[in-house]
Every structure is written in C-alpha cells, then in structure tokens.
Design a protein around this motif. Sequence first.
Motif, PDB file in Angstrom:
ATOM      1  N   ILE A 210       0.439  -4.256 -23.850  1.00 44.04           N
ATOM      2  CA  ILE A 210       0.509  -5.479 -23.041  1.00 44.04           C
ATOM      3  C   ILE A 210       0.577  -6.688 -23.972  1.00 44.04           C
ATOM      4  CG2 ILE A 210      -1.998  -5.753 -22.894  1.00 44.04           C
ATOM      5  CD1 ILE A 210      -1.531  -6.701 -19.981  1.00 44.04           C
ATOM      6  N   ARG A 211       1.276  -7.720 -23.519  1.00 45.54           N
ATOM      7  CA  ARG A 211       1.276  -9.016 -24.185  1.00 45.54           C
ATOM      8  C   ARG A 211       0.577 -10.011 -23.248  1.00 45.54           C
ATOM      9  NH1 ARG A 211       6.620 -11.458 -25.731  1.00 45.54           N
ATOM     10  NH2 ARG A 211       7.390 -10.682 -23.730  1.00 45.54           N
ATOM     11  N   ILE A 212      -0.391 -10.725 -23.772  1.00 48.11           N
ATOM     12  CA  ILE A 212      -1.124 -11.724 -22.983  1.00 48.11           C
ATOM     13  C   ILE A 212      -1.102 -13.051 -23.724  1.00 48.11           C
ATOM     14  CG2 ILE A 212      -3.339 -12.368 -21.968  1.00 48.11           C
ATOM     15  CD1 ILE A 212      -4.029  -9.410 -21.790  1.00 48.11           C
ATOM     16  N   GLY A 213      -0.669 -14.109 -23.067  1.00 56.09           N
ATOM     17  CA  GLY A 213      -0.608 -15.401 -23.736  1.00 56.09           C
ATOM     18  C   GLY A 213       0.024 -16.470 -22.881  1.00 56.09           C
ATOM     19  N   TYR A 214       0.547 -17.476 -23.546  1.00 57.57           N
ATOM     20  CA  TYR A 214       1.213 -18.592 -22.868  1.00 57.57           C
ATOM     21  C   TYR A 214       2.723 -18.406 -22.974  1.00 57.57           C
ATOM     22  CZ  TYR A 214       3.300 -23.105 -22.013  1.00 57.57           C
ATOM     23  OH  TYR A 214       4.107 -24.113 -21.529  1.00 57.57           O
ATOM     24  N   PHE A 215       3.373 -18.432 -21.823  1.00 54.59           N
ATOM     25  CA  PHE A 215       4.835 -18.387 -21.760  1.00 54.59           C
ATOM     26  C   PHE A 215       5.288 -19.533 -20.858  1.00 54.59           C
ATOM     27  CE2 PHE A 215       3.154 -14.143 -22.343  1.00 54.59           C
ATOM     28  CZ  PHE A 215       3.877 -13.658 -23.434  1.00 54.59           C
ATOM     29  N   ASN A 216       6.228 -20.341 -21.344  1.00 55.11           N
ATOM     30  CA  ASN A 216       6.568 -21.550 -20.579  1.00 55.11           C
ATOM     31  C   ASN A 216       7.494 -21.299 -19.395  1.00 55.11           C
ATOM     32  OD1 ASN A 216       8.948 -21.061 -21.952  1.00 55.11           O
ATOM     33  ND2 ASN A 216       9.241 -23.166 -22.636  1.00 55.11           N
ATOM     34  N   GLN A 217       7.866 -20.018 -19.164  1.00 51.87           N
ATOM     35  CA  GLN A 217       8.667 -19.684 -17.985  1.00 51.87           C
ATOM     36  C   GLN A 217       8.088 -18.438 -17.336  1.00 51.87           C
ATOM     37  OE1 GLN A 217      12.927 -19.489 -18.450  1.00 51.87           O
ATOM     38  NE2 GLN A 217      12.926 -21.068 -20.023  1.00 51.87           N
TER      39      GLN A 217
ATOM     40  N   LEU B  78       9.744 -20.047 -24.584  1.00 51.96           N
ATOM     41  CA  LEU B  78       8.798 -20.034 -25.688  1.00 51.96           C
ATOM     42  C   LEU B  78       7.526 -19.323 -25.263  1.00 51.96           C
ATOM     43  CD1 LEU B  78       8.070 -21.036 -28.568  1.00 51.96           C
ATOM     44  CD2 LEU B  78       7.093 -23.064 -27.466  1.00 51.96           C
ATOM     45  N   GLY B  79       6.985 -18.482 -26.139  1.00 52.21           N
ATOM     46  CA  GLY B  79       5.740 -17.778 -25.844  1.00 52.21           C
ATOM     47  C   GLY B  79       4.888 -17.592 -27.088  1.00 52.21           C
ATOM     48  N   VAL B  80       3.580 -17.650 -26.920  1.00 48.84           N
ATOM     49  CA  VAL B  80       2.604 -17.358 -27.972  1.00 48.84           C
ATOM     50  C   VAL B  80       1.601 -16.380 -27.361  1.00 48.84           C
ATOM     51  CG1 VAL B  80       0.889 -18.280 -29.555  1.00 48.84           C
ATOM     52  CG2 VAL B  80       2.901 -19.652 -28.965  1.00 48.84           C
ATOM     53  N   TYR B  81       1.350 -15.252 -28.000  1.00 48.67           N
ATOM     54  CA  TYR B  81       0.587 -14.210 -27.321  1.00 48.67           C
ATOM     55  C   TYR B  81      -0.194 -13.333 -28.291  1.00 48.67           C
ATOM     56  CZ  TYR B  81       4.731 -11.590 -28.782  1.00 48.67           C
ATOM     57  OH  TYR B  81       5.746 -11.034 -29.528  1.00 48.67           O
ATOM     58  N   VAL B  82      -1.168 -12.626 -27.722  1.00 48.30           N
ATOM     59  CA  VAL B  82      -1.830 -11.509 -28.407  1.00 48.30           C
ATOM     60  C   VAL B  82      -1.278 -10.233 -27.780  1.00 48.30           C
ATOM     61  CG1 VAL B  82      -3.913 -12.800 -28.957  1.00 48.30           C
ATOM     62  CG2 VAL B  82      -3.790 -11.523 -26.813  1.00 48.30           C
TER      63      VAL B  82
ATOM     64  N   GLY C 155       1.661 -12.673 -31.825  1.00 47.21           N
ATOM     65  CA  GLY C 155       3.106 -12.825 -31.856  1.00 47.21           C
ATOM     66  C   GLY C 155       3.592 -14.126 -31.246  1.00 47.21           C
ATOM     67  N   VAL C 156       4.842 -14.424 -31.506  1.00 50.93           N
ATOM     68  CA  VAL C 156       5.517 -15.582 -30.922  1.00 50.93           C
ATOM     69  C   VAL C 156       6.875 -15.119 -30.395  1.00 50.93           C
ATOM     70  CG1 VAL C 156       4.387 -17.305 -32.372  1.00 50.93           C
ATOM     71  CG2 VAL C 156       6.513 -16.251 -33.145  1.00 50.93           C
ATOM     72  N   GLN C 157       7.353 -15.818 -29.375  1.00 55.00           N
ATOM     73  CA  GLN C 157       8.669 -15.539 -28.818  1.00 55.00           C
ATOM     74  C   GLN C 157       9.452 -16.832 -28.674  1.00 55.00           C
ATOM     75  OE1 GLN C 157       8.774 -13.340 -25.132  1.00 55.00           O
ATOM     76  NE2 GLN C 157      10.974 -13.609 -24.854  1.00 55.00           N
ATOM     77  N   TYR C 158      10.718 -16.795 -29.089  1.00 60.55           N
ATOM     78  CA  TYR C 158      11.627 -17.912 -28.875  1.00 60.55           C
ATOM     79  C   TYR C 158      12.916 -17.359 -28.299  1.00 60.55           C
ATOM     80  CZ  TYR C 158      14.621 -21.936 -29.582  1.00 60.55           C
ATOM     81  OH  TYR C 158      15.500 -22.976 -29.374  1.00 60.55           O
TER      82      TYR C 158
END
Length: 199
Positions: free
Chosen positions: A192-199, A37-41, A63-66
């Motif tokens: 670039i993507r910058i944010g929170y990624f749980n892995q 899971l990721g949430v980013y700018v 953006g979001v990533q699943y």
Amino acid sequence: MKKLLWLVLLFSGMAAAQEMDTVAVDTVEKEPPPYYLGVYVTGSISLEPSSPDQNIITSFGLGVQYQKWMLSFSIHDFRGSYKTYVIFPSVFELDYRYSGPEVAFQAFESEWVGAMLSAAYLRGDMVWKNMNTEENFLRDEFDLLKGAVKVELRRFRYAKPHLAIGYQKVRNLNLDRIGTNDFSGLFVAAGIRIGYFNQ
C-alpha cells in the motif's frame, strides 16, 4: 401592470446571470491541478525465493510521484526461518536485509485501477548467525535486481493498495550452503502507498 411584468423579467434575468456566473466560478475552482504530485510512505509483504523454499519479506519505504513516474527508497527484511548445520554440531540461522531505490512508471490508469511497471536495484547483507552464541559467523554482501508489474486500486485518494508479481535476480553472493540461484526467481507481493496526492 406592464411595469410590474418588466420588473419581474428584469429580476429573473439578473438571477439567471448570477447563477451562470456562480456555476462558472465553481467549474474553475473544481478543475484539477495541471500536474499529478504525490508524497507517500509505502509498505509491503512479499513471498520471495529463499533457501530452502519461499519465505516472507516485509518492506517499508518513502517515495515521491510526479505525473506517471514514481521514485522510492525502501528497506526489506527477511522474516522467515532457515536453520542448518553450517559447521557441525552448531546450528546456524540465516538472516538478511537489503535496501535501495525503485523506479516505477504508470502504464495504465482509470478511475478505479492503475497498472505500473517497476524496476529496482538493491544492495543487501546476508549472515549465518550462531544460535548458541548469537554471533554472526559468516557474512557476505549481494546485489539484487527486481522487475515487477503492479496493479493498484486508485479509488481512495490518500491510500492506494496494490498487488504485484515480478522476477528477481541475486548476484555476487558467495556464502556456505546457499547461492544466488536459491534467491532468484518469481515473487508476489501485496502493499500500500499512503500519503498526500493532489488528485
């Protein structure tokens, strides 16, 4: 003496058992989450087809990533300069912006890099601005379809730079001195993507 030997063996066994339990607990704690899971700018700079030549476009989005899927929404701004005589003798400058959603799928990944396929549908607004009066003289809206291949560096957990190459097609543009073919073709980008990624 035998009792001492037995005590030494007993304590050694207990210590070994405790160490095994600690290793097992650490192993459980270090297991990755069951999903990605990721949430980013996201931001990028690209060289895109533009009249009369390639020009620079900058973008910013969220953006979001699943798992392997990514969905983002971004705004793109024209940073080039194109001036001409739309109506002589006044000089006009072209300006435009477009925005919309992008969907991407991670087709390949390793510890260091990942490869993604992306597609976007965007809507834009293009104007001829009078350089003397700063007024928008002629204006038209357009559609933009984009497809790209992106290679992303995945070494850093919270920052993921990438390079991209793709093709874009502009539709429904009807403005003096320019047409859809002027803004359709190959493009390259770095972002670039910058944010929170749980892995």
